[in-house]
Design a protein around this motif. Sequence first.
Motif, PDB file in Angstrom:
ATOM      1  N   MET A   1       0.844  -1.172   0.000  1.00 56.95           N
ATOM      2  CA  MET A   1       0.000   0.000   0.000  1.00 56.95           C
ATOM      3  C   MET A   1       0.890   1.236   0.000  1.00 56.95           C
ATOM      4  SD  MET A   1      -3.055   1.069   2.625  1.00 56.95           S
ATOM      5  CE  MET A   1      -2.043   1.443   4.028  1.00 56.95           C
ATOM      6  N   ASN A   2       0.642   2.117  -0.939  1.00 59.82           N
ATOM      7  CA  ASN A   2       1.396   3.356  -1.033  1.00 59.82           C
ATOM      8  C   ASN A   2       0.451   4.541  -0.913  1.00 59.82           C
ATOM      9  OD1 ASN A   2       3.857   1.988  -1.644  1.00 59.82           O
ATOM     10  ND2 ASN A   2       3.118   1.703  -3.719  1.00 59.82           N
ATOM     11  N   LEU A   3       0.770   5.440  -0.004  1.00 57.31           N
ATOM     12  CA  LEU A   3      -0.019   6.660   0.178  1.00 57.31           C
ATOM     13  C   LEU A   3       0.928   7.844   0.189  1.00 57.31           C
ATOM     14  CD1 LEU A   3      -2.314   5.502   3.134  1.00 57.31           C
ATOM     15  CD2 LEU A   3      -2.973   5.707   0.741  1.00 57.31           C
ATOM     16  N   GLU A   4       0.478   8.970  -0.351  1.00 59.75           N
ATOM     17  CA  GLU A   4       1.293  10.178  -0.337  1.00 59.75           C
ATOM     18  C   GLU A   4       0.495  11.330   0.239  1.00 59.75           C
ATOM     19  OE1 GLU A   4       2.504  10.712  -4.412  1.00 59.75           O
ATOM     20  OE2 GLU A   4       4.255   9.428  -4.150  1.00 59.75           O
ATOM     21  N   SER A   5       1.192  12.164   1.007  1.00 62.10           N
ATOM     22  CA  SER A   5       0.566  13.373   1.534  1.00 62.10           C
ATOM     23  C   SER A   5       0.537  14.419   0.424  1.00 62.10           C
ATOM     24  CB  SER A   5       1.381  13.913   2.719  1.00 62.10           C
ATOM     25  OG  SER A   5       2.583  14.515   2.247  1.00 62.10           O
ATOM     26  N   PRO A   6      -0.271  15.453   0.598  1.00 65.19           N
ATOM     27  CA  PRO A   6      -0.149  16.583  -0.326  1.00 65.19           C
ATOM     28  C   PRO A   6       1.241  17.208  -0.152  1.00 65.19           C
ATOM     29  CG  PRO A   6      -2.071  16.827   1.131  1.00 65.19           C
ATOM     30  CD  PRO A   6      -1.282  15.658   1.614  1.00 65.19           C
ATOM     31  N   LYS A   7       1.753  17.837  -1.192  1.00 65.72           N
ATOM     32  CA  LYS A   7       3.017  18.559  -1.074  1.00 65.72           C
ATOM     33  C   LYS A   7       2.753  19.853  -0.312  1.00 65.72           C
ATOM     34  CE  LYS A   7       5.018  16.687  -5.266  1.00 65.72           C
ATOM     35  NZ  LYS A   7       5.516  16.950  -6.629  1.00 65.72           N
ATOM     36  N   VAL A   8       3.651  20.167   0.626  1.00 61.82           N
ATOM     37  CA  VAL A   8       3.514  21.399   1.394  1.00 61.82           C
ATOM     38  C   VAL A   8       4.775  22.237   1.225  1.00 61.82           C
ATOM     39  CG1 VAL A   8       1.905  20.452   3.110  1.00 61.82           C
ATOM     40  CG2 VAL A   8       4.369  20.342   3.547  1.00 61.82           C
ATOM     41  N   THR A   9       4.592  23.552   1.273  1.00 63.52           N
ATOM     42  CA  THR A   9       5.710  24.476   1.164  1.00 63.52           C
ATOM     43  C   THR A   9       6.143  24.898   2.552  1.00 63.52           C
ATOM     44  OG1 THR A   9       4.868  25.251  -0.954  1.00 63.52           O
ATOM     45  CG2 THR A   9       6.457  26.676   0.171  1.00 63.52           C
ATOM     46  N   VAL A  10       7.446  24.793   2.801  1.00 61.83           N
ATOM     47  CA  VAL A  10       8.025  25.155   4.091  1.00 61.83           C
ATOM     48  C   VAL A  10       8.976  26.333   3.855  1.00 61.83           C
ATOM     49  CG1 VAL A  10       9.439  24.337   6.018  1.00 61.83           C
ATOM     50  CG2 VAL A  10       7.858  22.770   4.892  1.00 61.83           C
ATOM     51  N   ASN A  11       8.836  27.371   4.656  1.00 66.54           N
ATOM     52  CA  ASN A  11       9.661  28.565   4.490  1.00 66.54           C
ATOM     53  C   ASN A  11      11.021  28.421   5.164  1.00 66.54           C
ATOM     54  OD1 ASN A  11       7.796  30.039   2.920  1.00 66.54           O
ATOM     55  ND2 ASN A  11       6.629  30.500   4.760  1.00 66.54           N
TER      56      ASN A  11
END
Length: 131
Positions: A1-11
């Motif tokens: 099972m493969n799951l991915e989070s949404p991509k998030v931008t980190v400052n």
Amino acid sequence: MNLESPKVTVNKSPQDTFNFLSDVKNFEQLMPENISKFEVLEDDKFLFALKGMPEIILKKKEAIAPNKIVLGAAGGKLDFSLTGNITEINANTSEVQLAFDGEFNTMMAMMIKGPIGKFIETLATNMTTAV
């Protein structure tokens, strides 16, 4: 099972983001509100539990600066990994996506897909303010 989070931008730069994720005690800041237990066991290992769920122990398995951190299950009945992929947007900004990978039977996969998906999404979302 493969799951991915949404991509998030980190400052933060990819290196700063990598350094944050390399220190396992920082994962406490990323946990969802329904966390019932968090304990650092070793420099590269921690235990956590969410309300109504069994305790899970994660251990840092791989670190490739500044782009990748891999945590894996340490003990227990389930074998899985959680990978943080860090991409540079510019010198002071990075993008992070978490990927969950595990081998589960069909019934188990159906039961945990929703909660695990929500969990990694929460970890990623909390990164935008914690890092």
